[in-house]
Design an enzyme around this catalytic site. Structure first.
Site, PDB file in Angstrom:
ATOM      1  N   ASN A  48       0.818  -1.211   0.000  1.00  0.00           N
ATOM      2  CA  ASN A  48       0.000   0.000   0.000  1.00  0.00           C
ATOM      3  C   ASN A  48       0.854   1.265   0.000  1.00  0.00           C
ATOM      4  O   ASN A  48       0.514   2.237  -0.685  1.00  0.00           O
ATOM      5  CB  ASN A  48      -0.909   0.026   1.220  1.00  0.00           C
ATOM      6  CG  ASN A  48      -2.284  -0.566   0.975  1.00  0.00           C
ATOM      7  OD1 ASN A  48      -3.158  -0.468   1.830  1.00  0.00           O
ATOM      8  ND2 ASN A  48      -2.514  -1.195  -0.172  1.00  0.00           N
ATOM      9  N   ASN A 105      -5.457   3.670   4.926  1.00  0.00           N
ATOM     10  CA  ASN A 105      -6.116   3.364   3.662  1.00  0.00           C
ATOM     11  C   ASN A 105      -7.287   2.427   3.895  1.00  0.00           C
ATOM     12  O   ASN A 105      -7.108   1.325   4.419  1.00  0.00           O
ATOM     13  CB  ASN A 105      -5.116   2.712   2.692  1.00  0.00           C
ATOM     14  CG  ASN A 105      -5.791   2.203   1.435  1.00  0.00           C
ATOM     15  OD1 ASN A 105      -6.577   2.907   0.830  1.00  0.00           O
ATOM     16  ND2 ASN A 105      -5.499   0.970   1.058  1.00  0.00           N
ATOM     17  N   ARG A 182       0.119 -10.465  -5.864  1.00  0.00           N
ATOM     18  CA  ARG A 182      -1.094 -10.531  -5.048  1.00  0.00           C
ATOM     19  C   ARG A 182      -1.619 -11.968  -4.959  1.00  0.00           C
ATOM     20  O   ARG A 182      -2.089 -12.401  -3.909  1.00  0.00           O
ATOM     21  CB  ARG A 182      -2.158  -9.611  -5.643  1.00  0.00           C
ATOM     22  CG  ARG A 182      -1.853  -8.134  -5.475  1.00  0.00           C
ATOM     23  CD  ARG A 182      -2.230  -7.683  -4.082  1.00  0.00           C
ATOM     24  NE  ARG A 182      -2.022  -6.267  -3.884  1.00  0.00           N
ATOM     25  CZ  ARG A 182      -2.805  -5.484  -3.161  1.00  0.00           C
ATOM     26  NH1 ARG A 182      -3.869  -5.996  -2.566  1.00  0.00           N
ATOM     27  NH2 ARG A 182      -2.533  -4.216  -2.998  1.00  0.00           N
ATOM     28  N   HIS A 266      -9.727   3.572  -5.785  1.00  0.00           N
ATOM     29  CA  HIS A 266      -9.652   3.371  -4.342  1.00  0.00           C
ATOM     30  C   HIS A 266      -8.261   3.622  -3.777  1.00  0.00           C
ATOM     31  O   HIS A 266      -8.122   3.973  -2.611  1.00  0.00           O
ATOM     32  CB  HIS A 266     -10.093   1.935  -4.032  1.00  0.00           C
ATOM     33  CG  HIS A 266     -10.425   1.686  -2.594  1.00  0.00           C
ATOM     34  ND1 HIS A 266     -11.386   2.402  -1.919  1.00  0.00           N
ATOM     35  CD2 HIS A 266      -9.930   0.791  -1.698  1.00  0.00           C
ATOM     36  CE1 HIS A 266     -11.480   1.956  -0.670  1.00  0.00           C
ATOM     37  NE2 HIS A 266     -10.601   0.987  -0.511  1.00  0.00           N
ATOM     38  N   TRP A 267      -7.227   3.441  -4.592  1.00  0.00           N
ATOM     39  CA  TRP A 267      -5.844   3.588  -4.119  1.00  0.00           C
ATOM     40  C   TRP A 267      -5.343   5.000  -4.407  1.00  0.00           C
ATOM     41  O   TRP A 267      -4.481   5.215  -5.266  1.00  0.00           O
ATOM     42  CB  TRP A 267      -4.944   2.553  -4.796  1.00  0.00           C
ATOM     43  CG  TRP A 267      -5.165   1.150  -4.333  1.00  0.00           C
ATOM     44  CD1 TRP A 267      -5.652   0.747  -3.124  1.00  0.00           C
ATOM     45  CD2 TRP A 267      -4.889  -0.054  -5.063  1.00  0.00           C
ATOM     46  NE1 TRP A 267      -5.691  -0.632  -3.051  1.00  0.00           N
ATOM     47  CE2 TRP A 267      -5.237  -1.138  -4.229  1.00  0.00           C
ATOM     48  CE3 TRP A 267      -4.382  -0.304  -6.332  1.00  0.00           C
ATOM     49  CZ2 TRP A 267      -5.091  -2.470  -4.637  1.00  0.00           C
ATOM     50  CZ3 TRP A 267      -4.236  -1.617  -6.746  1.00  0.00           C
ATOM     51  CH2 TRP A 267      -4.582  -2.686  -5.895  1.00  0.00           C
TER      52      TRP A 267
END
Length: 288
Positions: A48, A105, A182, A266-267
């Protein structure tokens, strides 16, 4: 184009607590700043925030904390949201940090908000990235959460890729390397088991029943209790936490302000890296 996760992690430092070992990264000097990551398949604090680490560390003693249950720190057991809140308190106590600024986050923002409500003396300032608030116009859960549940119930690379695309505005950010990194983390048995305690369709159903039966109000109803200055950041094109969710915190936070970033999912800290860092550093450095 912004890239994701090109900075590979070194060996994290370790803090032994009564609940297990917490792992973290530390750089820089100055006022302490704690970075709290979100949730989802293959997430880590490093993934992140590694791209922002050095920028923040140039002005702050900066920590990236790895939450329990995501494959880096020990798994404390239980619901990951609850153990994350426990882990932050144990981390602050173990590091002798009386008060910190927090950047969270998504889930990390919820954890930071809960800390600011329950232990206000520990949070000097709070920055959230999506996540907090409530759906007012859009259906809930959002598209990204539904894709997350589908992956958690029955993992596949295709479902992971669909979920990753829901996280960003620019589809070119979802590279094969990102998918591979991921995927490897997400299907590790203990990490997947932890994710299923939080994001399986069965877990969501249980949470909905528990919420309906509970006399405890949801977190968003308590946002007016946060006394610290709060910078709420949001991607205009967020498909996980739609932008209308930001209306509640914008209105309820006594010392809150909202910054919406265009062409961003979203990031925010990745897709609008430079603009996000500039806004956060200005906020943290301002006298209130």
């Amino acid at each position: 184009m912004t890239t994701i996760e090109t900075n590979r992690p070194g060996t994290p430092e370790e803090l032994k607590t009564e609940s297990g070992v917490l792992r973290y990264y530390e750089r820089g000097d100055g006022p302490p700043l704690l970075l709290l990551h979100g949730s989802g398949p293959g997430v880590t604090g490093w993934r992140n925030f590694s791209g922002n680490f050095d920028v923040f560390a140039a002005r702050h003693r900066t920590f990236i904390l790895e939450f329990p249950g995501f494959g880096i720190s020990d798994d404390f057991g239980g619901h990951p949201m609850m153990t994350a809140q426990q882990a932050v308190i144990e981390f602050l106590d173990g590091m002798d940090l009386e008060s910190v600024a927090v950047v969270g986050n998504s889930m990390g923002g919820i954890v930071g908000a809960a800390l600011a409500i329950n232990q206000p003396q520990r949070v000097s300032k709070l920055v959230t990235i999506g996540g907090i608030g409530a759906n007012l116009y859009s259906p809930g859960p959002g598209e990204g959460i539904k894709l997350l549940m589908e992956f958690t119930d029955n993992p596949s690379r295709e479902k992971l890729t669909q979920w990753l695309h829901s996280m960003v505005y620019d589809p070119a950010m979802v590279t094969e390397q990102l998918i591979e990194d991921r995927w490897t983390q997400a299907i590790e048995p203990a990490t997947l088991a932890s994710a299923r305690r939080m994001y399986s369709s069965a877990a969501f159903g249980q949470m909905a029943k528990a919420a309906a039966a509970s006399t405890e109000p949801p977190l968003w109803t308590k946002l007016n209790q946060i006394k610290a200055p709060v910078l709420v950041t949001w991607g205009r094109d967020d498909r996980v936490s739609p932008l209308d969710m930001s209306i509640v915190p914008m209105r309820m936070l006594p010392r809150g302000e909202l910054h919406v970033f265009p062409n961003c999912g979203h990031w925010v800290m990745i897709e609008q890296k430079a603009a996000f860092e500039s806004a956060v550093l200005a906020f943290l450095g301002r006298e209130d």
